[in-house]
Design a protein around this motif. Structure first.
Motif, PDB file in Angstrom:
ATOM      1  N   ILE A   1       2.941   0.717   3.585  1.00  0.00           N
ATOM      2  CA  ILE A   1       2.960  -0.706   3.960  1.00  0.00           C
ATOM      3  C   ILE A   1       4.220  -1.009   4.761  1.00  0.00           C
ATOM      4  O   ILE A   1       4.174  -1.680   5.797  1.00  0.00           O
ATOM      5  N   GLU A   2       5.357  -0.495   4.308  1.00  0.00           N
ATOM      6  CA  GLU A   2       6.615  -0.687   5.018  1.00  0.00           C
ATOM      7  C   GLU A   2       6.560  -0.046   6.407  1.00  0.00           C
ATOM      8  O   GLU A   2       7.052  -0.610   7.381  1.00  0.00           O
ATOM      9  N   GLU A   3       5.935   1.123   6.486  1.00  0.00           N
ATOM     10  CA  GLU A   3       5.791   1.795   7.782  1.00  0.00           C
ATOM     11  C   GLU A   3       4.966   0.942   8.752  1.00  0.00           C
ATOM     12  O   GLU A   3       5.318   0.803   9.929  1.00  0.00           O
ATOM     13  N   ARG A   4       3.883   0.363   8.262  1.00  0.00           N
ATOM     14  CA  ARG A   4       3.061  -0.495   9.118  1.00  0.00           C
ATOM     15  C   ARG A   4       3.852  -1.709   9.598  1.00  0.00           C
ATOM     16  O   ARG A   4       3.775  -2.096  10.771  1.00  0.00           O
ATOM     17  N   LYS A   5       4.640  -2.317   8.692  1.00  0.00           N
ATOM     18  CA  LYS A   5       5.467  -3.461   9.087  1.00  0.00           C
ATOM     19  C   LYS A   5       6.473  -3.062  10.154  1.00  0.00           C
ATOM     20  O   LYS A   5       6.671  -3.779  11.138  1.00  0.00           O
ATOM     21  N   LEU A   6       7.119  -1.907   9.961  1.00  0.00           N
ATOM     22  CA  LEU A   6       8.114  -1.457  10.925  1.00  0.00           C
ATOM     23  C   LEU A   6       7.469  -1.125  12.266  1.00  0.00           C
ATOM     24  O   LEU A   6       8.053  -1.400  13.324  1.00  0.00           O
TER      25      LEU A   6
ATOM     26  N   SER B   1       4.463   4.378  -4.967  1.00  0.00           N
ATOM     27  CA  SER B   1       5.585   4.501  -4.035  1.00  0.00           C
ATOM     28  C   SER B   1       5.084   4.864  -2.637  1.00  0.00           C
ATOM     29  O   SER B   1       5.579   4.326  -1.633  1.00  0.00           O
ATOM     30  N   LEU B   2       4.121   5.753  -2.564  1.00  0.00           N
ATOM     31  CA  LEU B   2       3.541   6.137  -1.276  1.00  0.00           C
ATOM     32  C   LEU B   2       2.862   4.948  -0.613  1.00  0.00           C
ATOM     33  O   LEU B   2       3.035   4.713   0.592  1.00  0.00           O
ATOM     34  N   ASP B   3       2.134   4.174  -1.390  1.00  0.00           N
ATOM     35  CA  ASP B   3       1.445   3.002  -0.854  1.00  0.00           C
ATOM     36  C   ASP B   3       2.455   1.981  -0.321  1.00  0.00           C
ATOM     37  O   ASP B   3       2.287   1.442   0.769  1.00  0.00           O
ATOM     38  N   ARG B   4       3.520   1.753  -1.060  1.00  0.00           N
ATOM     39  CA  ARG B   4       4.553   0.819  -0.610  1.00  0.00           C
ATOM     40  C   ARG B   4       5.234   1.330   0.661  1.00  0.00           C
ATOM     41  O   ARG B   4       5.529   0.556   1.570  1.00  0.00           O
ATOM     42  N   ALA B   5       5.485   2.629   0.719  1.00  0.00           N
ATOM     43  CA  ALA B   5       6.110   3.203   1.906  1.00  0.00           C
ATOM     44  C   ALA B   5       5.191   3.080   3.125  1.00  0.00           C
ATOM     45  O   ALA B   5       5.662   2.807   4.236  1.00  0.00           O
TER      46      ALA B   5
END
Length: 88
Positions: A38-43, A32-36
């Motif tokens: 990745i999402e942070e980098r995209k944002l 979950s941390l890794d996905r978050a």
């Protein structure tokens, strides 16, 4: 087997199962941390792109060009300026 050995065996099994459950929870949290992240980098990339677009769209030369070409506006000139006086 006596009662103490059986009790210790059950306690050992409970501890082993709780260890496995804790490791599984840790894996899920890590995923979950890794996905978050990745999402942070995209944002962050989207934010930087939007800031870049905003800077380009708000340049005065572009605004002037849009005003002249699309809105058919002309710069002000003293000949076309009307001065209004207050009626007394």
């Amino acid at each position: 087997m006596n009662r103490a050995t059986l009790t210790l065996l059950v306690l050992l099994l409970v501890c082993a199962l709780s260890l496995v459950a804790a490791q599984q929870r840790t894996r899920k949290l890590f995923i979950s941390l890794d996905r978050a992240q990745i999402e942070e980098r995209k944002l962050n990339q989207d934010w930087l792109r939007l800031e870049y677009e905003q800077r380009n769209l708000s340049k005065s030369a572009r605004i002037r060009d849009v005003a002249r070409n699309q809105l058919h506006m002309v710069p002000i000139s003293p000949e076309r300026t009307l001065y209004l006086k207050e009626a007394r």
